[in-house]
Design an enzyme around this catalytic site. Structure first.
Site, PDB file in Angstrom:
ATOM      1  N   HIS A 205       0.804  -1.228   0.000  1.00 18.51           N
ATOM      2  CA  HIS A 205       0.000   0.000   0.000  1.00 18.51           C
ATOM      3  C   HIS A 205       0.838   1.280   0.000  1.00 18.51           C
ATOM      4  CE1 HIS A 205       0.989  -0.118   4.262  1.00 18.51           C
ATOM      5  NE2 HIS A 205       0.660   1.149   4.321  1.00 18.51           N
TER       6      HIS A 205
HETATM    7  C1  UD1 Z   1      -2.259   5.555   5.725  1.00 16.12           C
HETATM    8  C2  UD1 Z   1      -0.980   6.054   6.408  1.00 16.12           C
HETATM    9  C3  UD1 Z   1       0.103   4.986   6.302  1.00 16.12           C
HETATM   10  C4  UD1 Z   1      -0.385   3.662   6.831  1.00 16.12           C
HETATM   11  C5  UD1 Z   1      -1.658   3.286   6.093  1.00 16.12           C
HETATM   12  C6  UD1 Z   1      -2.217   1.964   6.574  1.00 16.12           C
HETATM   13  C7  UD1 Z   1      -0.454   8.462   6.347  1.00 16.12           C
HETATM   14  C8  UD1 Z   1       0.374   9.491   5.698  1.00 16.12           C
HETATM   15  N1  UD1 Z   1      -0.459   7.258   5.747  1.00 16.12           N
HETATM   16  O1  UD1 Z   1      -1.980   5.402   4.342  1.00 16.12           O
HETATM   17  O2  UD1 Z   1       1.224   5.380   7.077  1.00 16.12           O
HETATM   18  O3  UD1 Z   1       0.599   2.674   6.648  1.00 16.12           O
HETATM   19  O4  UD1 Z   1      -2.627   4.321   6.307  1.00 16.12           O
HETATM   20  O5  UD1 Z   1      -3.356   1.606   5.883  1.00 16.12           O
HETATM   21  O6  UD1 Z   1      -1.069   8.738   7.364  1.00 16.12           O
HETATM   22  N2  UD1 Z   1      -9.400   4.874   1.637  1.00 16.12           N
HETATM   23  C9  UD1 Z   1     -10.575   4.180   1.630  1.00 16.12           C
HETATM   24  N3  UD1 Z   1     -11.123   3.834   2.842  1.00 16.12           N
HETATM   25  C10 UD1 Z   1     -10.570   4.162   4.028  1.00 16.12           C
HETATM   26  C11 UD1 Z   1      -9.360   4.874   4.019  1.00 16.12           C
HETATM   27  C12 UD1 Z   1      -8.771   5.217   2.821  1.00 16.12           C
HETATM   28  O7  UD1 Z   1     -11.120   3.854   0.579  1.00 16.12           O
HETATM   29  O8  UD1 Z   1     -11.127   3.798   5.084  1.00 16.12           O
HETATM   30  C13 UD1 Z   1      -8.774   5.223   0.342  1.00 16.12           C
HETATM   31  C14 UD1 Z   1      -9.038   6.640  -0.089  1.00 16.12           C
HETATM   32  O9  UD1 Z   1      -9.206   6.618  -1.454  1.00 16.12           O
HETATM   33  C15 UD1 Z   1      -7.751   7.367   0.248  1.00 16.12           C
HETATM   34  C16 UD1 Z   1      -6.706   6.260   0.068  1.00 16.12           C
HETATM   35  O10 UD1 Z   1      -7.371   5.057   0.455  1.00 16.12           O
HETATM   36  O11 UD1 Z   1      -7.543   8.449  -0.572  1.00 16.12           O
HETATM   37  C17 UD1 Z   1      -5.491   6.466   0.931  1.00 16.12           C
HETATM   38  O12 UD1 Z   1      -5.870   6.659   2.311  1.00 16.12           O
HETATM   39  P1  UD1 Z   1      -4.934   7.549   3.289  1.00 16.12           P
HETATM   40  O13 UD1 Z   1      -5.462   7.495   4.670  1.00 16.12           O
HETATM   41  O14 UD1 Z   1      -4.749   8.899   2.653  1.00 16.12           O
HETATM   42  O15 UD1 Z   1      -3.538   6.859   3.202  1.00 16.12           O
HETATM   43  P2  UD1 Z   1      -3.144   5.328   3.274  1.00 16.12           P
HETATM   44  O16 UD1 Z   1      -2.529   4.972   1.981  1.00 16.12           O
HETATM   45  O17 UD1 Z   1      -4.269   4.487   3.780  1.00 16.12           O
END
Ligand code: UD1
Length: 361
Positions: A205
């Site tokens: 991820h």
């Molecule tokens: C975040 C953390 C990362 C951690 C990871 C674990 C930061 C900078 N990054 O990354 O350190 O290892 O979580 O999972 O804080 N999304 C969904 N559903 C959700 C959450 C996210 O669909 O419940 C999708 C959204 O499209 C979002 C993308 O995933 O834009 C990324 O989510 P985000 O929280 O921005 O970063 P992660 O890649 O999950």
């Protein structure tokens, strides 16, 4: 009696906060814990499932920030967390790990003069292109109490000029959750449901691996090759899912024989899956630690790690993202008869939460 706000935001936070809140509830004369969920992760599979599996009490406050750019997400957490701190007037705020919610809440506290403790302090990948590295560096600079998982973390903090009095080596709190829940995870049916015997698990991820289509395609190509030899089970993170769907070759990859894409799993089912795997491939930090404790060989698809102890003492090997290297290393690991010899790092013993409470008292 200490009033403590425990902050959770994203998936890797829940298994770190659950043992701390549980330990505080056991000492209800000394601690009054509150749980604040920023809502950085909000899908049932990324959040609710973990509250259920880890028996974490429902949040007292939910900030509902959702997904956004780093700046917007960090700002939204700050804006919504500040009034909570002003109203609750806690003695301590605990932030864990290295996600955007960690830094945002620590920053709110330091500006209000409220004491903040950082659990999992001192880890450094020395790669400033990783958003988490910036979150770690800044949180450690401003937190009052730095609770570290291993001696290398103490060394990093001291080298950055942080005084010894602010640092306390307590061990790895995520392992408290792992050891507590392993027996229940063994009762999960997921392996039977997926009809698995010998298999490999992959998780992916990191933006550096999944946001660039060429890098992602090359890694998926390597997985396809490994899948020709042994089933590869891939619980797909929402960020990765989005990117795979955008790839031109999605159909070919998704239908590749031996490569099984499944939704993100809850804590117990995922623990059941990786604890029974022949080999784990990952770019997660936490999984490098969990496989080290369980003695499962782990290949990390990154160029560095902020958790070097998992390589020095544990079962982890850093292999990068070159597809040929990934396949060769995976086959070499699978060819090894017995599990890699490994040692569990000191204080990764299931009692870190108690030491954290001592440090706060
Ligand atoms: C975040 C953390 C990362 C951690 C990871 C674990 C930061 C900078 N990054 O990354 O350190 O290892 O979580 O999972 O804080 N999304 C969904 N559903 C959700 C959450 C996210 O669909 O419940 C999708 C959204 O499209 C979002 C993308 O995933 O834009 C990324 O989510 P985000 O929280 O921005 O970063 P992660 O890649 O999950």
């Amino acid at each position: 009696m200490l009033k403590v706000i425990n902050v959770v935001g994203a998936r890797p936070n829940f298994m770190k906060v659950a043992p701390i809140v549980e330990a505080m509830k056991r000492r209800e004369r000394d601690f009054a814990p509150l749980v604040v969920h920023t809502g950085q992760h909000y899908d049932a599979a990324m959040s609710d499932a973990f509250f259920r599996d880890l028996e974490l009490p429902q949040p007292d406050v939910y900030l509902d920030v959702g997904s956004a750019s780093h700046a917007l997400q960090t700002a939204a957490v700050m804006e919504r967390f500040e009034p909570v701190v002003l109203q609750e007037k806690p003695d301590w705020v605990i932030v864990v790990g290295d996600v955007n919610s960690t830094l945002a809440c620590a920053l709110v506290c330091v500006k209000l003069g409220v004491k903040v403790a950082h659990v999992e302090a001192g880890l450094r990948s020395r790669d400033r292109t990783m958003p988490e590295e910036i979150n770690r560096l800044l949180t450690d600079q401003i937190a009052d109490l730095l609770l570290t998982p291993s001696a290398d973390a103490d060394k990093n903090l001291l080298a950055e000029g942080i005084p010894q009095e602010r640092i306390r080596l307590v061990g790895n709190v995520m392992i408290d959750s792992l050891l507590k829940h392993l027996p229940r995870a063994r009762e999960s049916n997921i392996r039977q449901d997926l009809n698995l015997n010998e298999y490999v698990v992959i998780t992916l991820h990191r933006p550096s691996n999944v946001d660039d289509p060429e890098t992602l395609k090359r890694i998926l190509g390597a997985l396809e090759k490994i899948g020709n030899r042994i089933p590869v089970i891939f619980p797909v993170h929402p960020r990765t899912r989005k990117m795979i769907l955008e790839l031109g070759s999605a159909d070919r990859v998704v239908n590749a024989k031996g490569l099984l894409f499944i939704p993100p799993q809850g804590y117990l089912d995922f623990l059941s899956l990786y604890s029974g795997a022949r080999l784990v491939l990952t770019d997660s930090g936490g999984i490098q630690e969990e496989t080290t404790v369980l003695g499962i060989p782990c290949l990390t698809l990154r160029e560095n790690t902020e958790r070097p102890i998992t390589v020095e003492k544990g079962t982890n090997k850093i292999v990068g993202t070159d597809p040929e290297k990934i396949v060769n290393e995976a086959f070499a690991a699978l060819d090894e008869e017995s599990k890699t010899t490994h040692r569990v790092p000191p204080l990764w013993d299931g009692h870190t939460a108690e030491r954290i409470l001592e440090a706060l008292s």
